[in-house]
Design a protein around this motif. Structure first.
Motif, PDB file in Angstrom:
ATOM      1  N   LYS A 283     103.839 -21.704  39.760  1.00  4.03           N
ATOM      2  CA  LYS A 283     104.671 -21.225  40.868  1.00  4.03           C
ATOM      3  C   LYS A 283     106.142 -21.154  40.475  1.00  4.03           C
ATOM      4  CE  LYS A 283     101.697 -22.389  44.735  1.00  4.03           C
ATOM      5  NZ  LYS A 283     101.514 -23.204  45.945  1.00  4.03           N
ATOM      6  N   HIS A 284     106.594 -22.099  39.664  1.00  5.70           N
ATOM      7  CA  HIS A 284     107.979 -22.043  39.197  1.00  5.70           C
ATOM      8  C   HIS A 284     108.208 -20.849  38.274  1.00  5.70           C
ATOM      9  CE1 HIS A 284     108.519 -25.965  40.987  1.00  5.70           C
ATOM     10  NE2 HIS A 284     109.811 -25.827  40.769  1.00  5.70           N
ATOM     11  N   ILE A 285     107.224 -20.536  37.448  1.00  9.16           N
ATOM     12  CA  ILE A 285     107.349 -19.354  36.589  1.00  9.16           C
ATOM     13  C   ILE A 285     107.401 -18.093  37.450  1.00  9.16           C
ATOM     14  CG2 ILE A 285     106.188 -17.947  34.846  1.00  9.16           C
ATOM     15  CD1 ILE A 285     105.041 -20.617  33.722  1.00  9.16           C
ATOM     16  N   VAL A 286     106.508 -18.009  38.421  1.00 10.14           N
ATOM     17  CA  VAL A 286     106.478 -16.855  39.325  1.00 10.14           C
ATOM     18  C   VAL A 286     107.809 -16.733  40.070  1.00 10.14           C
ATOM     19  CG1 VAL A 286     105.409 -15.957  41.433  1.00 10.14           C
ATOM     20  CG2 VAL A 286     103.968 -16.809  39.568  1.00 10.14           C
ATOM     21  N   ASP A 287     108.373 -17.866  40.480  1.00 13.10           N
ATOM     22  CA  ASP A 287     109.629 -17.851  41.240  1.00 13.10           C
ATOM     23  C   ASP A 287     110.822 -17.383  40.425  1.00 13.10           C
ATOM     24  OD1 ASP A 287     108.396 -18.619  43.566  1.00 13.10           O
ATOM     25  OD2 ASP A 287     108.961 -20.738  43.406  1.00 13.10           O
ATOM     26  N   THR A 288     110.687 -17.319  39.086  1.00 16.81           N
ATOM     27  CA  THR A 288     111.794 -16.797  38.282  1.00 16.81           C
ATOM     28  C   THR A 288     112.026 -15.321  38.557  1.00 16.81           C
ATOM     29  OG1 THR A 288     110.380 -16.321  36.366  1.00 16.81           O
ATOM     30  CG2 THR A 288     111.485 -18.480  36.417  1.00 16.81           C
ATOM     31  N   ASN A 289     110.973 -14.614  39.004  1.00 16.79           N
ATOM     32  CA  ASN A 289     111.107 -13.209  39.385  1.00 16.79           C
ATOM     33  C   ASN A 289     109.940 -12.824  40.290  1.00 16.79           C
ATOM     34  OD1 ASN A 289     111.845 -10.573  39.627  1.00 16.79           O
ATOM     35  ND2 ASN A 289     112.415 -10.367  37.476  1.00 16.79           N
ATOM     36  N   PRO A 290     109.951 -13.284  41.538  1.00 20.28           N
ATOM     37  CA  PRO A 290     108.794 -13.125  42.428  1.00 20.28           C
ATOM     38  C   PRO A 290     108.441 -11.685  42.793  1.00 20.28           C
ATOM     39  CG  PRO A 290     110.663 -14.028  43.632  1.00 20.28           C
ATOM     40  CD  PRO A 290     111.058 -13.984  42.188  1.00 20.28           C
ATOM     41  N   LEU A 291     109.371 -10.747  42.657  1.00 20.15           N
ATOM     42  CA  LEU A 291     109.067  -9.370  43.028  1.00 20.15           C
ATOM     43  C   LEU A 291     108.032  -8.730  42.112  1.00 20.15           C
ATOM     44  CD1 LEU A 291     112.637  -8.075  43.917  1.00 20.15           C
ATOM     45  CD2 LEU A 291     110.833  -8.842  45.474  1.00 20.15           C
TER      46      LEU A 291
ATOM     47  N   SER B  34     112.672 -17.321  27.799  1.00 16.57           N
ATOM     48  CA  SER B  34     114.017 -17.064  27.285  1.00 16.57           C
ATOM     49  C   SER B  34     114.068 -15.808  26.420  1.00 16.57           C
ATOM     50  CB  SER B  34     114.542 -18.274  26.503  1.00 16.57           C
ATOM     51  OG  SER B  34     113.766 -18.493  25.349  1.00 16.57           O
ATOM     52  N   ASN B  35     112.934 -15.445  25.798  1.00 19.40           N
ATOM     53  CA  ASN B  35     112.875 -14.224  24.998  1.00 19.40           C
ATOM     54  C   ASN B  35     112.505 -12.999  25.823  1.00 19.40           C
ATOM     55  OD1 ASN B  35     113.481 -15.610  22.657  1.00 19.40           O
ATOM     56  ND2 ASN B  35     111.353 -15.983  22.163  1.00 19.40           N
ATOM     57  N   GLY B  36     112.065 -13.211  27.053  1.00 19.52           N
ATOM     58  CA  GLY B  36     111.622 -12.102  27.881  1.00 19.52           C
ATOM     59  C   GLY B  36     110.280 -11.549  27.435  1.00 19.52           C
TER      60      GLY B  36
ATOM     61  N   MET C 190     111.874  -5.335  29.095  1.00 23.48           N
ATOM     62  CA  MET C 190     111.425  -5.091  30.445  1.00 23.48           C
ATOM     63  C   MET C 190     111.814  -6.230  31.379  1.00 23.48           C
ATOM     64  SD  MET C 190     107.642  -4.471  31.796  1.00 23.48           S
ATOM     65  CE  MET C 190     107.333  -4.671  33.493  1.00 23.48           C
ATOM     66  N   TYR C 191     111.628  -7.459  30.921  1.00 24.00           N
ATOM     67  CA  TYR C 191     111.924  -8.613  31.755  1.00 24.00           C
ATOM     68  C   TYR C 191     113.254  -9.214  31.353  1.00 24.00           C
ATOM     69  CZ  TYR C 191     106.966  -8.226  32.665  1.00 24.00           C
ATOM     70  OH  TYR C 191     105.741  -7.766  33.004  1.00 24.00           O
ATOM     71  N   ASP C 192     113.937  -9.795  32.329  1.00 18.31           N
ATOM     72  CA  ASP C 192     115.167 -10.496  32.036  1.00 18.31           C
ATOM     73  C   ASP C 192     114.837 -11.778  31.285  1.00 18.31           C
ATOM     74  OD1 ASP C 192     116.534  -8.587  33.467  1.00 18.31           O
ATOM     75  OD2 ASP C 192     116.413  -9.736  35.341  1.00 18.31           O
ATOM     76  N   LYS C 193     115.777 -12.206  30.454  1.00 22.88           N
ATOM     77  CA  LYS C 193     115.631 -13.511  29.821  1.00 22.88           C
ATOM     78  C   LYS C 193     115.986 -14.545  30.872  1.00 22.88           C
ATOM     79  CE  LYS C 193     116.672 -11.712  25.290  1.00 22.88           C
ATOM     80  NZ  LYS C 193     117.542 -11.730  24.133  1.00 22.88           N
ATOM     81  N   LEU C 194     115.166 -15.559  30.994  1.00 25.96           N
ATOM     82  CA  LEU C 194     115.333 -16.520  32.077  1.00 25.96           C
ATOM     83  C   LEU C 194     115.382 -17.943  31.540  1.00 25.96           C
ATOM     84  CD1 LEU C 194     112.635 -14.925  34.350  1.00 25.96           C
ATOM     85  CD2 LEU C 194     115.085 -14.746  34.669  1.00 25.96           C
ATOM     86  N   GLU C 195     116.018 -18.809  32.303  1.00 25.95           N
ATOM     87  CA  GLU C 195     116.006 -20.227  31.955  1.00 25.95           C
ATOM     88  C   GLU C 195     114.667 -20.826  32.337  1.00 25.95           C
ATOM     89  OE1 GLU C 195     119.220 -22.728  33.132  1.00 25.95           O
ATOM     90  OE2 GLU C 195     120.619 -21.048  33.123  1.00 25.95           O
ATOM     91  N   SER C 196     114.387 -21.970  31.743  1.00 27.73           N
ATOM     92  CA  SER C 196     113.144 -22.662  32.055  1.00 27.73           C
ATOM     93  C   SER C 196     113.091 -23.018  33.532  1.00 27.73           C
ATOM     94  CB  SER C 196     113.031 -23.938  31.230  1.00 27.73           C
ATOM     95  OG  SER C 196     111.966 -24.721  31.705  1.00 27.73           O
ATOM     96  N   PRO C 197     111.945 -22.778  34.178  1.00 30.34           N
ATOM     97  CA  PRO C 197     111.831 -23.134  35.593  1.00 30.34           C
ATOM     98  C   PRO C 197     111.721 -24.635  35.814  1.00 30.34           C
ATOM     99  CG  PRO C 197     109.759 -22.316  34.766  1.00 30.34           C
ATOM    100  CD  PRO C 197     110.763 -22.121  33.670  1.00 30.34           C
ATOM    101  N   VAL C 198     111.468 -25.402  34.765  1.00 27.73           N
ATOM    102  CA  VAL C 198     111.318 -26.851  34.914  1.00 27.73           C
ATOM    103  C   VAL C 198     112.271 -27.582  33.971  1.00 27.73           C
ATOM    104  CG1 VAL C 198     108.961 -26.818  35.774  1.00 27.73           C
ATOM    105  CG2 VAL C 198     109.360 -26.816  33.321  1.00 27.73           C
ATOM    106  N   LYS C 199     113.403 -26.980  33.730  1.00 25.23           N
ATOM    107  CA  LYS C 199     114.350 -27.492  32.742  1.00 25.23           C
ATOM    108  C   LYS C 199     114.720 -28.961  32.973  1.00 25.23           C
ATOM    109  CE  LYS C 199     118.653 -26.120  30.571  1.00 25.23           C
ATOM    110  NZ  LYS C 199     119.690 -25.115  30.560  1.00 25.23           N
ATOM    111  N   ASN C 200     114.863 -29.371  34.192  1.00 29.36           N
ATOM    112  CA  ASN C 200     115.304 -30.739  34.473  1.00 29.36           C
ATOM    113  C   ASN C 200     114.198 -31.645  34.998  1.00 29.36           C
ATOM    114  OD1 ASN C 200     118.000 -30.202  33.745  1.00 29.36           O
ATOM    115  ND2 ASN C 200     118.262 -29.104  35.672  1.00 29.36           N
TER     116      ASN C 200
END
Length: 187
Positions: free
Chosen positions: A53-61, A31-33, A1-11
């Motif tokens: 907020k960074h997690i939410v910003d990975t897919n705010p819709l 990363s696993n969705g 259902m969800y895209d696999k995403l990079e860490s929102p705080v990777k750096n």
């Protein structure tokens, strides 16, 4: 259902140093969705809301974001109103806790902090628990400055028990990122 995403705080090095297990878990789930339910607890300024907020910003819709204080203030306005459809407005308002992806910021910040407000949010926690049980693809993040004992004292053992069953409880480093790194020398 969800895209696999990079860490929102990777750096963000300070974050990884201070909260490595939390970052590892968030990285894994994103990363696993995977669906997830986090309860972020810790002192003021330790980065709970920042990470959420960074997690939410990975897919705010997908996300519905609720700040506890204004959410409760709106509820009180409905309760105190003379609207003939007051109860429909309250039901619609409370349905916000039944969104697929929900971010609740600052649980414990409801004002006034009365038995009625605590019962209200305790009930919403339980309704979120029921929603989670029925919708296996949901995601939830709740931030709070309260610890487990305070949550139980305020919202009751039933709500606390549901949180412990369904949420990964992430205890953040007990130091505020806002504390000055330098000491000011007084003259």
């Amino acid at each position: 259902m969800y895209d696999k995403l990079e860490s929102p705080v990777k750096n963000w090095k300070d974050y990884e140093i201070n909260n490595p297990n939390i970052i590892k878990r968030v990285d894994q789930d994103l990363s696993n969705g995977n669906p997830f339910h986090y309860l972020f607890t810790g002192v003021v300024g330790c980065g709970k809301t920042y990470l959420a907020k960074h997690i939410v910003d990975t897919n705010p819709l997908y996300w519905k974001c609720i700040a506890v204080k204004p959410f409760y203030e709106t509820y009180l306005k409905y309760i105190q109103s003379d609207y003939t459809d007051k109860w429909d407005a309250i039901k619609t308002h409370n349905r916000e806790f039944e969104k697929e992806c929900l971010f609740v910021d600052d649980l414990g910040d409801e004002r006034p902090g009365t038995a009625a407000s605590h019962d209200y949010f305790g009930g919403l926690i339980i309704s979120r628990y029921i929603y989670i049980q029925r919708h296996d693809k949901s995601r939830t993040i709740i931030t709070t400055n309260l610890d487990s004992l305070e949550i139980e004292n305020i919202y009751g053992s039933r709500a606390t028990d549901r949180l412990k069953e369904s949420f990964v409880i992430c205890k953040f480093n007990p130091t505020s990122f806002r504390e000055k790194k330098e000491t000011v020398i007084e003259s």
